[in-house]
Design a protein around this motif. Structure first.
Motif, PDB file in Angstrom:
ATOM      1  N   UNK A   1       0.819  -1.206   0.000  1.00  0.00           N
ATOM      2  CA  UNK A   1       0.000   0.000   0.000  1.00  0.00           C
ATOM      3  C   UNK A   1       0.849   1.249   0.000  1.00  0.00           C
ATOM      4  N   UNK A   2       0.399   2.260   0.677  1.00  0.00           N
ATOM      5  CA  UNK A   2       1.113   3.519   0.773  1.00  0.00           C
ATOM      6  C   UNK A   2       0.990   4.067   2.195  1.00  0.00           C
ATOM      7  N   UNK A   3       1.698   5.156   2.450  1.00  0.00           N
ATOM      8  CA  UNK A   3       1.755   5.678   3.813  1.00  0.00           C
ATOM      9  C   UNK A   3       0.365   6.043   4.333  1.00  0.00           C
ATOM     10  N   UNK A   4      -0.486   6.545   3.478  1.00  0.00           N
ATOM     11  CA  UNK A   4      -1.837   6.887   3.929  1.00  0.00           C
ATOM     12  C   UNK A   4      -2.615   5.649   4.368  1.00  0.00           C
ATOM     13  N   UNK A   5      -2.282   4.480   3.808  1.00  0.00           N
ATOM     14  CA  UNK A   5      -2.942   3.245   4.248  1.00  0.00           C
ATOM     15  C   UNK A   5      -2.542   2.885   5.671  1.00  0.00           C
ATOM     16  N   UNK A   6      -1.275   3.166   6.023  1.00  0.00           N
ATOM     17  CA  UNK A   6      -0.851   2.942   7.413  1.00  0.00           C
ATOM     18  C   UNK A   6      -1.611   3.873   8.351  1.00  0.00           C
ATOM     19  N   UNK A   7      -1.791   5.107   7.939  1.00  0.00           N
ATOM     20  CA  UNK A   7      -2.552   6.059   8.764  1.00  0.00           C
ATOM     21  C   UNK A   7      -4.007   5.612   8.916  1.00  0.00           C
ATOM     22  N   UNK A   8      -4.597   5.133   7.822  1.00  0.00           N
ATOM     23  CA  UNK A   8      -5.983   4.668   7.886  1.00  0.00           C
ATOM     24  C   UNK A   8      -6.119   3.467   8.811  1.00  0.00           C
ATOM     25  N   UNK A   9      -5.139   2.564   8.747  1.00  0.00           N
ATOM     26  CA  UNK A   9      -5.176   1.375   9.604  1.00  0.00           C
ATOM     27  C   UNK A   9      -5.121   1.787  11.074  1.00  0.00           C
ATOM     28  N   UNK A  10      -4.209   2.696  11.399  1.00  0.00           N
ATOM     29  CA  UNK A  10      -4.081   3.148  12.785  1.00  0.00           C
ATOM     30  C   UNK A  10      -5.365   3.806  13.268  1.00  0.00           C
ATOM     31  N   UNK A  11      -5.941   4.645  12.417  1.00  0.00           N
ATOM     32  CA  UNK A  11      -7.161   5.348  12.820  1.00  0.00           C
ATOM     33  C   UNK A  11      -8.303   4.368  13.060  1.00  0.00           C
ATOM     34  N   UNK A  12      -8.484   3.404  12.148  1.00  0.00           N
ATOM     35  CA  UNK A  12      -9.576   2.439  12.297  1.00  0.00           C
ATOM     36  C   UNK A  12      -9.348   1.544  13.507  1.00  0.00           C
ATOM     37  N   UNK A  13      -8.117   1.103  13.718  1.00  0.00           N
ATOM     38  CA  UNK A  13      -7.835   0.267  14.883  1.00  0.00           C
ATOM     39  C   UNK A  13      -8.184   0.998  16.171  1.00  0.00           C
ATOM     40  N   UNK A  14      -7.804   2.249  16.258  1.00  0.00           N
ATOM     41  CA  UNK A  14      -8.084   3.015  17.466  1.00  0.00           C
ATOM     42  C   UNK A  14      -9.582   3.250  17.649  1.00  0.00           C
TER      43      UNK A  14
END
Length: 540
Positions: A83-96
């Motif tokens: 993926x891309x860096x924004x996908x890591x951000x999305x994952x963190x946000x959804x997990x939280x």
């Protein structure tokens, strides 16, 4: 939605259950047969419903993938495969949003040979400042007059731990150290650029919201001064084999040097500057529980993996020894039965129905212990080790004699359907490692809602554990451990966990005494006290 497991004001990681996600093999969002970050994000509700508190994700940084992400070329970006860096951000946000914490993997012992630092070192040549960030050395002339590696160290993958840089007419070829694959040159942590760079990397990901880091090869950053030969006893091999637990620290100048602890004391302060009980856990293959304790002193890391529990044979006596040794010295213990580097426990404990019964009993016993627990993806489905055909293996260790590779525990998750790829991704073909045709009944879909399935049993176990921990309030009752060569009894206040590792049931009188004035909360088998069975009993 229930909150993550806590006791009073204790930090989340002290009692939490962490689920390991092997990024390539968890969920594929784009149909290329390889798992990715959007795939993980789409499956986060599954993890929340399973009842875990956090997920640990293996490396997803930019990498040539020679060792499936543990060879990092850029620590500040996501590999396009995932993926891309924004996908890591999305994952963190959804997990939280779901109340899940996220631990990411950090690889500080070595980089990829394609990392800009190493490429600059190769271009700069011997004696350059660029080469000082790694461990380049001249060779050693042997008794036959032929130049060989600088010392006798052996790679964890195959052969000498040194590779020679090609020489030309103006340059004698130096050798560089790689304790793992030739594409993974070891960094020199004595060079000030190295700790400074990893502090920047840590801050980059902490600033993005990660809750913790898992430190790969945490015991390997520093090497003994002068890089001396490994001193071997008569008949002893320098080959580290499958497990470093069997090696004596005095015989391993490449592992567990005292300087690592100063690094982790500094990282402790760095983590403490962030809110939310940020944490770090060490992957440290060391010989004794006392060595584990060195990594989790009050001013160092929060946790270190307890591989002695994983390595114990199927034996109540062996389990009891690990528990007593660990709890006598380790203030914040962890317990783990599997990961992406070892044979899956169902197979390790005998395979088939026997292996599954023993794994269920071992898991229930592990979850009764104080501390946190780590579960490798697919364990909750009872997945066995897969014998991947030799021509389809992708682990760089796969063809090393006597090692067998690690592909068999990394086969992608079966989610749904009756044939591969079992809902792993939108494609129709096999994923990057082939899934067995006989996995139909092991998928998440096949086990969901089935009362006696392994998946539903694990969900129930984690829910009951959460309730039991909540019942302890802000304190953990005193632990008592007792038993025989085939029986283990763990007492934590009103909770009793009984494990029978014999191939026969315990006697009726013994069973009555065990269950007297108690309520059976959980049983890993058909009846308490049966062969290869663990039971939780709550007493008045």
């Amino acid at each position: 939605m229930s909150a993550p497991t806590t006791q009073g004001t204790d930090p989340w990681w002290l009692h939490g259950v962490v689920y390991q996600v092997y990024v390539r093999s968890f969920a594929d969002s784009d149909g290329d047969g390889v798992g990715d970050l959007p795939g993980i994000t789409s499956r986060l509700p599954y993890l929340r419903n399973l009842g875990v508190d956090a997920l640990w994700i293996t490396p997803f940084y930019a990498s040539p993938q020679a060792d499936h992400g543990y060879d990092v070329s850029n620590y500040y970006d996501v590999d396009p495969l995932f993926g891309q860096l924004s996908d890591a951000d999305d994952l963190l946000a959804r997990a939280h949003e779901l109340g899940l914490r996220v631990i990411v993997d950090l690889v500080p012992n070595h980089t990829s040979s394609e990392h800009p630092w190493f490429q600059a070192a190769l271009a700069a040549g011997p004696g350059s400042a660029e080469r000082e960030r790694y461990l380049f050395r001249p060779g050693r002339i042997g008794p036959d007059g032929v130049e060989g590696p600088p010392n006798n160290w052996i790679s964890r993958f195959e052969g000498p731990a040194w590779t020679r840089v090609p020489a030309d007419v103006n340059e004698p070829g130096e050798w560089y150290l790689h304790l793992f694959d030739t594409s993974q040159p070891d960094l020199d942590w004595h060079h000030p650029d190295v700790p400074a760079e990893f502090e920047r990397i840590l801050r980059f990901w902490l600033d993005r919201g990660v809750d913790g880091i898992r430190i790969d090869v945490a015991h390997g950053l520093f090497k003994a001064p002068g890089l001396p030969d490994q001193q071997l006893a008569p008949g002893e091999s320098a080959d580290p084999g499958e497990s470093l637990i069997t090696q004596r620290p005095s015989h391993t100048p490449m592992w567990n040097q005292p300087e690592v602890h100063e690094v982790y004391r500094h990282w402790h302060q760095l983590l403490a500057a962030y809110d939310g009980d940020r944490m770090a856990i060490a992957e440290a293959w060391v010989r004794d529980p006392e060595d584990i304790a060195d990594f989790v002193r009050p001013d160092e890391l929060q946790q270190a993996f307890n591989f002695h529990w994983l390595a114990a044979p199927w034996s109540a006596e062996a389990f009891r020894a690990v528990i007593e040794q660990t709890l006598s010295v380790v203030p914040a213990p962890t317990w783990v039965l599997g990961n992406h580097d070892v044979v899956r426990p169902v197979t390790r404990y005998g395979g088939g129905d026997l292996g599954l019964a023993r794994w269920r009993a071992a898991l229930l016993t592990m979850l009764a212990l104080p501390g946190s627990a780590y579960i490798h993806q697919g364990e909750e489905l009872g997945l066995p080790q897969v014998d991947v055909p030799p021509h389809l293996r992708q682990d760089p260790r796969a063809n090393v004699p006597g090692r067998g590779g690690r592909d068999g525990c990394r086969v992608p998750m079966p989610w749904s359907g009756s044939k591969p790829p079992y809902g792993f991704g939108p494609g129709d073909g096999q994923p990057w490692l082939p899934q067995p045709e006989e996995w139909t009944d092991l998928s998440v879909e096949a086990q969901t809602g089935v009362a006696d399935s392994t998946l539903e049993w694990v969900r129930r176990v984690l829910a009951v554990r959460r309730e039991v921990l909540a019942g302890f309030g802000g304190t953990d009752p005193q632990l008592e451990v007792e038993g025989t060569p085939t029986e283990l009894v763990i007492r934590r206040g009103r909770l009793v966990c009984h494990l029978n590792t014999a191939d026969t049931s315990i006697g009726a009188e013994r069973l009555r005494a065990l269950l007297a004035d108690g309520e059976v909360l959980l049983c890993s088998g058909d009846r308490p006290g049966d062969a290869d069975t663990a039971t939780w009993i709550l007493h008045d």
